[in-house]
Motif scaffolding. Structure first.
Motif, short mmCIF file in Angstrom:
data_model
loop_
_atom_site.label_atom_id
_atom_site.label_comp_id
_atom_site.label_asym_id
_atom_site.label_seq_id
_atom_site.Cartn_x
_atom_site.Cartn_y
_atom_site.Cartn_z
N GLY A 102 0.81 -1.20 0.00
CA GLY A 102 0.00 0.00 0.00
C GLY A 102 0.85 1.26 0.00
O GLY A 102 2.08 1.21 0.00
N GLU A 160 -6.75 -1.96 -4.36
CA GLU A 160 -6.29 -0.59 -4.14
C GLU A 160 -6.85 0.37 -5.18
O GLU A 160 -7.18 1.52 -4.88
N HIS A 191 -8.64 4.02 -4.60
CA HIS A 191 -7.63 5.02 -4.90
C HIS A 191 -8.30 6.32 -5.32
O HIS A 191 -9.24 6.33 -6.11
#
Length: 429
Positions: free
Chosen positions: A139, A207, A211
Motif C-alpha cells: 500500500g 487498491e 484510490h
C-alpha cells in the motif's frame, strides 16, 4: 460501520502481509545473487581467458544484458497485468537455470554473451515482478520502506556473491567453481517461486477501487502507449525518475565492466579487487534499509537529487585516484549515493502511477533504468578505447551530475507525509 475500503478485498500493509513480503525479499536476494556471480569474475574472464583487449569488446556482455533486461522489464509489467505476477516470476527463474551452466562451459565469447541475454531476460522478469508484488502488498504508506527492503536484499546478495566468487576464483580459478553458486541460486529460486509465492494482483485491483486520483481525467483508462509516453517523457516526476534511473544504471554498468580491469591494471590483487567490487553494492544494499524509509518521512525529490550528486563525486574520485584507500572511500560514497536514489525512484513511480496501470509504469521505468546498462557499456567502452579508461570515468561523472541537476529543476515532490503520519501522494498524469 466499517468503511468500504476495509469491508472487502485483500488487506494492504506491510504488517498484514509480512510472511509473503518476507518470502519475496528472500526470492529477490536470490535474483541479486544470480547477477553477483558475474561481477568480479566475468570482466577478468573476458581479458584473461578469451583474450579481449578492447574495452568495447569486453563490455559486449553488459550491452547484451542491458538490452535484454530493459526490453523484458517493459514486457514484465504488461504481462503481470495480463497473466498475473506469479507466472511471470516463475518464467523468469526458468530462464535463469541455464545461465551458470553456459558460463562454466562456454568455449567461445559469443556463448558468454548469449548467457547474458538469458540473464537479462531472467532479471527483467524476476526483479520487476518482485518489485510489483511488494508494491501491491504494502500500500501507499510504507512504499519507500518496501522498496528499500527489496533493493537492499537484492544488492546485498550481489555484493556477498561478488565477494564469495572473487575469493573462490583466487583459490580455484575463474571456472567452473565460482559459477556453481549460481546453480544453487537458480534451483532455490525456481522452488520457492513455484511452491511458496502467492499471487498479489488482487491487492492492486483492490487498491484501485479505493484510490483517489488528483486529476479530472480517468487515469485508469490509459493505453499501453499512453503509459509509455507519460512515464518516459510527459509527466514531470515519472520522466525525471526514468532519466535518473538510466544514468544510475549507466554508472553501475561502468562499475561492473570497467572497475575490475582498472583496479587490476593498477596492480591490485584479485582479492583486493574483489573487496572493492563488493564494497560498492554492499553499502548500496545496506544503505537502502535506511533511505527507503527516510523517503517515506522526508519525501523523494531531495534524496534523488543528492544521491546523483554523491555518485558524480565518487566517480570523480575514482578517476583521480590510483590506490586502494581512495578507491575504497569512493566505493563507499558511490554506494551511499546509489542507495539514496534506487528505492526512492521506484517509490516515486508508485506514488504517481494509478494502481490500474502502475505495473506497466514500473515496467516502463525499469526499461529506461536498465537500458542504462547498455548505454553505459557502449559509452564507456567507446570513450575508454578512444581516450582512456580514466577519461571515460570522468565523462560519466559529469553526466551523472547533470542528471541530478535535471531532477532538481524538473521533478516535483511526489510524497509528502502529513502530521498524522499518513502519506499524501500526487497521482499523475
Amino acid at each position: 460501520m466499517t468503511s468500504p475500503s476495509h469491508s472487502v478485498g485483500p488487506v494492504l500493509g506491510l504488517r498484514a502481509n509480512a510472511a509473503q513480503f518476507t518470502l519475496l525479499v528472500a526470492v529477490n536476494a536470490l535474483v541479486g545473487g544470480m547477477l553477483g556471480q558475474e561481477r568480479t569474475v566475468l570482466p577478468l574472464l573476458a581479458t584473461e581467458v578469451f583474450g579481449l583487449d578492447s574495452y568495447t569488446a569486453a563490455l559486449t556482455y553488459i550491452l547484451a544484458f542491458g538490452l535484454a533486461k530493459a526490453a523484458t522489464n517493459y514486457l514484465a509489467g504488461t504481462w503481470s497485468d495480463r497473466y498475473g505476477r506469479k507466472p511471470v516470476l516463475v518464467a523468469g527463474w526458468l530462464v535463469a537455470v541455464p545461465v551458470p551452466l553456459l558460463l562454466i562451459w562456454a568455449p567461445a565469447w559469443w556463448i558468454v554473451v548469449a548467457a547474458n541475454v538469458l540473464l537479462g531476460i531472467s532479471q527483467g522478469l524476476t526483479w520487476s515482478t518482485t518489485v510489483i508484488m511488494k508494491i501491491d502488498l504494502v500500500g501507499p504508506r510504507r512504499r519507500g520502506l518496501a522498496m528499500g527492503l527489496n533493493e537492499s536484499a537484492g544488492y546485498l546478495a550481489v555484493a556477498i556473491t561478488a565477494l564469495i566468487t572473487g575469493n573462490i576464483a583466487a583459490h580455484s580459478g575463474l571456472r567452473p567453481e565460482p559459477f556453481l553458486i549460481g546453480v544453487a541460486y537458480a534451483a532455490l529460486g525456481v522452488g520457492l517461486s513455484t511452491l511458496a509465492v502467492r499471487e498479489t494482483r488482487s491487492h492492486a485491483v483492490h487498491e484501485a477501487t479505493v484510490h483517489k486520483a488528483t486529476t479530472h481525467a480517468d487515469p485508469s483508462r490509459l493505453s499501453a502507449g499512453q503509459v509509455f509516453t507519460q512515464t518516459s517523457f510527459r509527466e514531470p516526476a515519472l520522466s525525471s525518475a526514468s532519466q535518473a534511473g538510466l544514468v544510475n544504471n549507466l554508472n553501475d554498468g561502468l562499475a561492473w565492466g570497467v572497475f575490475p580491469v582498472l583496479f587490476t591494471a593498477a596492480g591490485l590483487t584479485l582479492g583486493q579487487t574483489g573487496i572493492l567490487v563488493a564494497l560498492y553494492p554492499a553499502v548500496w544494499g545496506l544503505g537502502q534499509l535506511a533511505t527507503g524509509a527516510l523517503s517515506d518521512r522526508w519525501g523523494r525529490k531531495h534524496l534523488i537529487t543528492a544521491g546523483m550528486l554523491f555518485q558524480a563525486a565518487a566517480l570523480a574520485l575514482i578517476a583521480a585516484s590510483d590506490t586502494f584507500g581512495p578507491w575504497a572511500v569512493a566505493a563507499v560514497v558511490l554506494g551511499i549515493g546509489t542507495a539514496m536514489v534506487y528505492p526512492t525512484l521506484l517509490a516515486s513511480i508508485g506514488d504517481v502511477a494509478h494502481p490500474s496501470w502502475r505495473a506497466r509504469a514500473v515496467g516502463v521505468y525499469r526499461f529506461w533504468r536498465d537500458l542504462g546498462f547498455a548505454v553505459g557499456a557502449l559509452l564507456t567502452g567507446l570513450l575508454a578505447d578512444a581516450f582512456g579508461i580514466r577519461e571515460a570515468v570522468w565523462g560519466v561523472a559529469l553526466l551523472t551530475a547533470s542528471s541530478g541537476i535535471l531532477v532538481a529543476v524538473r521533478m516535483y515532490e511526489t510524497h509528502q507525509p502529513t502530521k498524522s503520519g499518513t502519506a499524501r501522494t500526487r497521482t499523475g498524469p
